[in-house]
Design a protein around this motif. Sequence first.
Motif, PDB file in Angstrom:
ATOM      1  N   PRO A 236       2.892  -9.612 -13.691  1.00 34.74           N
ATOM      2  CA  PRO A 236       2.919  -9.719 -12.229  1.00 34.74           C
ATOM      3  C   PRO A 236       3.639  -8.505 -11.649  1.00 34.74           C
ATOM      4  N   LEU A 237       3.103  -7.969 -10.569  1.00 33.84           N
ATOM      5  CA  LEU A 237       3.712  -6.816  -9.898  1.00 33.84           C
ATOM      6  C   LEU A 237       3.911  -7.133  -8.423  1.00 33.84           C
ATOM      7  N   SER A 238       5.054  -6.711  -7.891  1.00 37.14           N
ATOM      8  CA  SER A 238       5.358  -6.881  -6.470  1.00 37.14           C
ATOM      9  C   SER A 238       5.469  -5.516  -5.822  1.00 37.14           C
ATOM     10  N   ILE A 239       4.893  -5.400  -4.634  1.00 38.97           N
ATOM     11  CA  ILE A 239       4.865  -4.143  -3.882  1.00 38.97           C
ATOM     12  C   ILE A 239       5.564  -4.368  -2.552  1.00 38.97           C
ATOM     13  N   SER A 240       6.478  -3.471  -2.205  1.00 40.70           N
ATOM     14  CA  SER A 240       7.160  -3.596  -0.915  1.00 40.70           C
ATOM     15  C   SER A 240       7.419  -2.223  -0.303  1.00 40.70           C
ATOM     16  N   ASN A 241       7.689  -2.258   0.995  1.00 44.57           N
ATOM     17  CA  ASN A 241       8.027  -1.055   1.771  1.00 44.57           C
ATOM     18  C   ASN A 241       6.958   0.029   1.738  1.00 44.57           C
ATOM     19  N   VAL A 242       5.698  -0.388   1.824  1.00 37.83           N
ATOM     20  CA  VAL A 242       4.606   0.586   1.935  1.00 37.83           C
ATOM     21  C   VAL A 242       4.725   1.254   3.303  1.00 37.83           C
ATOM     22  N   PRO A 243       4.648   2.583   3.356  1.00 34.08           N
ATOM     23  CA  PRO A 243       4.837   3.263   4.643  1.00 34.08           C
ATOM     24  C   PRO A 243       3.714   2.969   5.640  1.00 34.08           C
ATOM     25  N   HIS A 244       4.096   2.954   6.918  1.00 32.33           N
ATOM     26  CA  HIS A 244       3.097   2.816   7.978  1.00 32.33           C
ATOM     27  C   HIS A 244       2.163   4.006   7.901  1.00 32.33           C
TER      28      HIS A 244
ATOM     29  N   ASN B  86      -7.888   2.891  -4.032  1.00 30.30           N
ATOM     30  CA  ASN B  86      -8.384   2.283  -2.794  1.00 30.30           C
ATOM     31  C   ASN B  86      -8.031   0.797  -2.696  1.00 30.30           C
ATOM     32  N   MET B  87      -6.849   0.439  -3.228  1.00 28.39           N
ATOM     33  CA  MET B  87      -6.344  -0.919  -3.024  1.00 28.39           C
ATOM     34  C   MET B  87      -5.873  -1.017  -1.572  1.00 28.39           C
ATOM     35  N   PRO B  88      -5.967  -2.202  -0.954  1.00 30.66           N
ATOM     36  CA  PRO B  88      -5.541  -2.338   0.439  1.00 30.66           C
ATOM     37  C   PRO B  88      -4.044  -2.021   0.599  1.00 30.66           C
ATOM     38  N   PRO B  89      -3.679  -1.324   1.674  1.00 27.15           N
ATOM     39  CA  PRO B  89      -2.273  -0.952   1.866  1.00 27.15           C
ATOM     40  C   PRO B  89      -1.358  -2.134   2.170  1.00 27.15           C
ATOM     41  N   ASP B  90      -1.936  -3.285   2.536  1.00 25.03           N
ATOM     42  CA  ASP B  90      -1.107  -4.465   2.813  1.00 25.03           C
ATOM     43  C   ASP B  90      -0.948  -5.362   1.581  1.00 25.03           C
ATOM     44  N   LEU B  91      -1.388  -4.887   0.417  1.00 22.52           N
ATOM     45  CA  LEU B  91      -1.250  -5.642  -0.826  1.00 22.52           C
ATOM     46  C   LEU B  91       0.234  -5.786  -1.161  1.00 22.52           C
ATOM     47  N   LYS B  92       0.681  -7.017  -1.343  1.00 23.81           N
ATOM     48  CA  LYS B  92       2.100  -7.289  -1.619  1.00 23.81           C
ATOM     49  C   LYS B  92       2.355  -7.638  -3.079  1.00 23.81           C
ATOM     50  N   GLU B  93       1.328  -8.187  -3.735  1.00 24.57           N
ATOM     51  CA  GLU B  93       1.528  -8.545  -5.137  1.00 24.57           C
ATOM     52  C   GLU B  93       0.217  -8.509  -5.897  1.00 24.57           C
ATOM     53  N   ILE B  94       0.362  -8.268  -7.198  1.00 25.90           N
ATOM     54  CA  ILE B  94      -0.739  -8.375  -8.137  1.00 25.90           C
ATOM     55  C   ILE B  94      -0.318  -9.485  -9.091  1.00 25.90           C
ATOM     56  N   PRO B  95      -0.935 -10.660  -8.988  1.00 30.14           N
ATOM     57  CA  PRO B  95      -0.513 -11.773  -9.839  1.00 30.14           C
ATOM     58  C   PRO B  95      -0.772 -11.493 -11.325  1.00 30.14           C
ATOM     59  N   GLU B  96       0.001 -12.158 -12.148  1.00 31.88           N
ATOM     60  CA  GLU B  96      -0.172 -12.065 -13.591  1.00 31.88           C
ATOM     61  C   GLU B  96      -1.609 -12.389 -13.971  1.00 31.88           C
ATOM     62  N   GLY B  97      -2.198 -11.524 -14.785  1.00 36.50           N
ATOM     63  CA  GLY B  97      -3.537 -11.768 -15.292  1.00 36.50           C
ATOM     64  C   GLY B  97      -4.662 -11.601 -14.300  1.00 36.50           C
ATOM     65  N   HIS B  98      -4.397 -10.955 -13.154  1.00 32.42           N
ATOM     66  CA  HIS B  98      -5.430 -10.759 -12.130  1.00 32.42           C
ATOM     67  C   HIS B  98      -5.616  -9.274 -11.835  1.00 32.42           C
ATOM     68  N   GLU B  99      -6.843  -8.855 -11.837  1.00 30.01           N
ATOM     69  CA  GLU B  99      -7.156  -7.484 -11.431  1.00 30.01           C
ATOM     70  C   GLU B  99      -7.083  -7.417  -9.908  1.00 30.01           C
ATOM     71  N   PRO B 100      -6.404  -6.420  -9.361  1.00 30.61           N
ATOM     72  CA  PRO B 100      -6.281  -6.331  -7.905  1.00 30.61           C
ATOM     73  C   PRO B 100      -7.558  -5.835  -7.248  1.00 30.61           C
ATOM     74  N   PRO B 101      -7.691  -6.063  -5.943  1.00 31.78           N
ATOM     75  CA  PRO B 101      -8.844  -5.512  -5.227  1.00 31.78           C
ATOM     76  C   PRO B 101      -8.732  -3.994  -5.180  1.00 31.78           C
ATOM     77  N   GLY B 102      -9.851  -3.338  -5.265  1.00 29.04           N
ATOM     78  CA  GLY B 102      -9.874  -1.879  -5.263  1.00 29.04           C
ATOM     79  C   GLY B 102     -10.950  -1.396  -6.217  1.00 29.04           C
ATOM     80  N   ILE B 103     -11.011  -0.097  -6.394  1.00 33.11           N
ATOM     81  CA  ILE B 103     -11.992   0.513  -7.297  1.00 33.11           C
ATOM     82  C   ILE B 103     -11.284   0.841  -8.603  1.00 33.11           C
TER      83      ILE B 103
END
Length: 150
Positions: free
Chosen positions: A28-36, A67-84
């Motif tokens: 699992p990965l958590s993403i925070s403080n992505v710049p405006h 090209n993952m969405p900039p508002d992505l906050k987490e990538i759950p364990e065992g899940h491929e994130p949206p994007g190319i």
Amino acid sequence: MELSSSAFEHASSIPAKYTCDGDNINPPLSISNVPHGAKCLVLIMDDPDVPRNLRPDGMYDHWIIFNMPPDLKEIPEGHEPPGIHGKTTAGGTRYVGPCPPDREHRYFFKLYALDTLLTLPAKASKLEVQKNMEGHILAQAELMGLYARS
């Protein structure tokens, strides 16, 4: 910008569950403080500790998503994130867990916020992604985990 995981701390061991010795699923990965102003996120996971007799560049690309969405906050364990999905060293496009052949290796999860979308096809290589990111990086973050087979 920050990249973290509830499964392991920076510079500590990656649990076997996320490796070839376990379920071989992404942690699992958590993403925070992505710049405006970010238009997309890019995630690259690689291992720079491969023996040179196996890979002359010493590098193994485990996971590339752009090209993952900039508002992505987490990538759950065992899940491929949206994007190319780009092409891994194994030739596929999905997560490839740590599987060092010789000793403890470092695995770098690198996250980039870009001011543009990348115009690359699926299965683009890490080098193609990195070249196309040049001049467009607004912020970056890194999480490094360690793994050695027992």
